[in-house]
Design a protein around this motif. Structure first.
Motif, PDB file in Angstrom:
ATOM      1  N   ILE A   4       0.852  -1.192   0.000  1.00  0.00           N
ATOM      2  CA  ILE A   4       0.000   0.000   0.000  1.00  0.00           C
ATOM      3  C   ILE A   4       0.887   1.241   0.000  1.00  0.00           C
ATOM      4  O   ILE A   4       1.628   1.494   0.951  1.00  0.00           O
ATOM      5  CB  ILE A   4      -0.953   0.020   1.214  1.00  0.00           C
ATOM      6  N   ARG A   5       0.836   1.977  -1.101  1.00  0.00           N
ATOM      7  CA  ARG A   5       1.591   3.232  -1.183  1.00  0.00           C
ATOM      8  C   ARG A   5       0.861   4.318  -0.422  1.00  0.00           C
ATOM      9  O   ARG A   5       1.450   5.062   0.355  1.00  0.00           O
ATOM     10  CB  ARG A   5       1.780   3.643  -2.636  1.00  0.00           C
ATOM     11  N   LYS A   6      -0.450   4.430  -0.634  1.00  0.00           N
ATOM     12  CA  LYS A   6      -1.242   5.460   0.032  1.00  0.00           C
ATOM     13  C   LYS A   6      -2.716   5.104  -0.067  1.00  0.00           C
ATOM     14  O   LYS A   6      -3.142   4.428  -1.002  1.00  0.00           O
ATOM     15  CB  LYS A   6      -0.993   6.838  -0.615  1.00  0.00           C
ATOM     16  N   ILE A   7      -3.488   5.552   0.904  1.00  0.00           N
ATOM     17  CA  ILE A   7      -4.942   5.425   0.861  1.00  0.00           C
ATOM     18  C   ILE A   7      -5.515   6.830   0.764  1.00  0.00           C
ATOM     19  O   ILE A   7      -5.257   7.673   1.629  1.00  0.00           O
ATOM     20  CB  ILE A   7      -5.500   4.693   2.094  1.00  0.00           C
ATOM     21  N   VAL A   8      -6.262   7.095  -0.290  1.00  0.00           N
ATOM     22  CA  VAL A   8      -6.778   8.439  -0.569  1.00  0.00           C
ATOM     23  C   VAL A   8      -8.268   8.491  -0.246  1.00  0.00           C
ATOM     24  O   VAL A   8      -9.051   7.686  -0.763  1.00  0.00           O
ATOM     25  CB  VAL A   8      -6.552   8.817  -2.048  1.00  0.00           C
ATOM     26  N   ASP A   9      -8.660   9.422   0.618  1.00  0.00           N
ATOM     27  CA  ASP A   9     -10.078   9.631   0.922  1.00  0.00           C
ATOM     28  C   ASP A   9     -10.728  10.441  -0.193  1.00  0.00           C
ATOM     29  O   ASP A   9     -10.176  11.453  -0.642  1.00  0.00           O
ATOM     30  CB  ASP A   9     -10.241  10.385   2.248  1.00  0.00           C
ATOM     31  N   ILE A  10     -11.913   9.997  -0.627  1.00  0.00           N
ATOM     32  CA  ILE A  10     -12.666  10.719  -1.654  1.00  0.00           C
ATOM     33  C   ILE A  10     -13.910  11.319  -0.978  1.00  0.00           C
ATOM     34  O   ILE A  10     -14.963  10.694  -0.911  1.00  0.00           O
ATOM     35  CB  ILE A  10     -13.086   9.803  -2.825  1.00  0.00           C
ATOM     36  N   ALA A  11     -13.757  12.503  -0.450  1.00  0.00           N
ATOM     37  CA  ALA A  11     -14.827  13.145   0.327  1.00  0.00           C
ATOM     38  C   ALA A  11     -15.663  14.059  -0.561  1.00  0.00           C
ATOM     39  O   ALA A  11     -15.773  15.266  -0.326  1.00  0.00           O
ATOM     40  CB  ALA A  11     -14.224  13.922   1.496  1.00  0.00           C
ATOM     41  N   ILE A  12     -16.254  13.479  -1.594  1.00  0.00           N
ATOM     42  CA  ILE A  12     -17.086  14.226  -2.540  1.00  0.00           C
ATOM     43  C   ILE A  12     -18.524  13.752  -2.379  1.00  0.00           C
ATOM     44  O   ILE A  12     -18.774  12.543  -2.381  1.00  0.00           O
ATOM     45  CB  ILE A  12     -16.607  13.996  -3.991  1.00  0.00           C
ATOM     46  N   PRO A  13     -19.471  14.670  -2.232  1.00  0.00           N
ATOM     47  CA  PRO A  13     -20.872  14.254  -2.056  1.00  0.00           C
ATOM     48  C   PRO A  13     -21.362  13.398  -3.221  1.00  0.00           C
ATOM     49  O   PRO A  13     -20.926  13.566  -4.357  1.00  0.00           O
ATOM     50  CB  PRO A  13     -21.631  15.591  -1.993  1.00  0.00           C
ATOM     51  N   ARG A  14     -22.262  12.466  -2.930  1.00  0.00           N
ATOM     52  CA  ARG A  14     -22.886  11.635  -3.953  1.00  0.00           C
ATOM     53  C   ARG A  14     -24.270  12.182  -4.277  1.00  0.00           C
ATOM     54  O   ARG A  14     -24.869  12.835  -3.436  1.00  0.00           O
ATOM     55  CB  ARG A  14     -22.998  10.186  -3.458  1.00  0.00           C
TER      56      ARG A  14
END
Length: 261
Positions: A213-223
């Motif tokens: 795992i290089r990085k875990i990216v949060d995707i905090a964009i409304p659905r």
């Protein structure tokens, strides 16, 4: 919900041993949608098969709901690149296939099959055969089939990769809606950064082999999300750019080794 602790997987052949995944540590909460991205050969599909119990781990431990994964489970469904529908069966009978395999009550599950097909925009196609459907529609049928048993975990291995770009975008939007309605925990492997941003709560970026795992990216964009012009277009573009840069980076260990020569 899904826990991976110190997970590694190696393959041995006549030419030697290959480490596909190394020291993977990850916790996925119930109902979360996690995408996994990385270069070809980094172990993305292997990771799914380990979670599904189709392959044993070489080191470490995987748990689902606190129970150690030691083999295939009925509460875990997997969707592959190809729909693998049975050509001689109707759409409805393909969706009902798990009911027959596991010996469930067919009459009890028929209503659920109809509801899933309606949710996937396939009402009216129940009696059609797979060859009468487009590739995107076939994958929708396969998705409905995988959801028949109300799985706690849905594993998806590049399910839209064989489809054209517009169909992939349409199905990504459809999958968002179906996921919200069914609340399964989803692990979704993809080569597409756009798909990862559209679908995931978090994106796990793996290094080239051995996959770590290089990085875990949060995707905090409304659905719901879209690649079209919305008020969140800037956030979508920023997340896509961040993931693109991560995937373009050289593996850190290889970079250090090269610089030391």
């Amino acid at each position: 919900m899904i826990g991976l602790t110190g997970v590694s997987r190696s393959f041995t052949s006549r030419s030697g041993s290959t480490v596909a995944l190394q020291d993977i540590g990850l916790h996925i909460t119930e109902g979360e949608f996690v995408a996994v991205v990385g270069r070809s050969g980094c172990g993305k599909s292997t990771l799914l098969r380990l979670i599904a119990g189709l392959l044993p781990v070489t080191e470490g431990e995987i748990t689902i709901g606190g129970e150690r994964v030691t083999g295939a489970r009925r509460d875990v469904a997997m969707l592959f690149q190809r729909s693998a529908l049975l050509p001689w069966r109707s759409v409805l009978d393909n969706v009902l296939l798990p009911v027959e395999i596991f010996g469930w009550n067919k009459a009890k599950h028929r209503d659920r099959a109809y509801r899933l097909l309606e949710t996937a925009g396939l009402n009216g196609f129940e009696k059609h055969r797979p060859h009468e459907l487009s590739g995107g529609m076939q994958q929708r049928v396969a998705l409905c089939r995988s959801l028949m048993g109300e799985p706690r975990v849905l594993l998806m291995d590049e399910p839209f990769s064989a489809l054209d770009a517009l169909t992939r975008a349409d199905l990504a939007v459809e999958l968002q809606r179906i996921h919200l309605e069914n609340s399964s925990t989803v692990v979704f492997v993809t080569h597409s950064i756009d798909e990862a941003v559209l679908l995931a709560d978090r994106v796990v970026v793996l290094t080239p082999r051995p996959g770590r795992i290089r990085k875990i990216v949060d995707i905090a964009i409304p659905r719901p999300r879209t690649l079209g012009r919305t008020e969140h277009l800037g956030e979508v573009a920023r997340c896509s750019a961040d993931l693109h840069e991560l995937l373009m980076e050289r593996d850190m260990s290889r970079a250090v080794e090269t610089e030391g020569r």
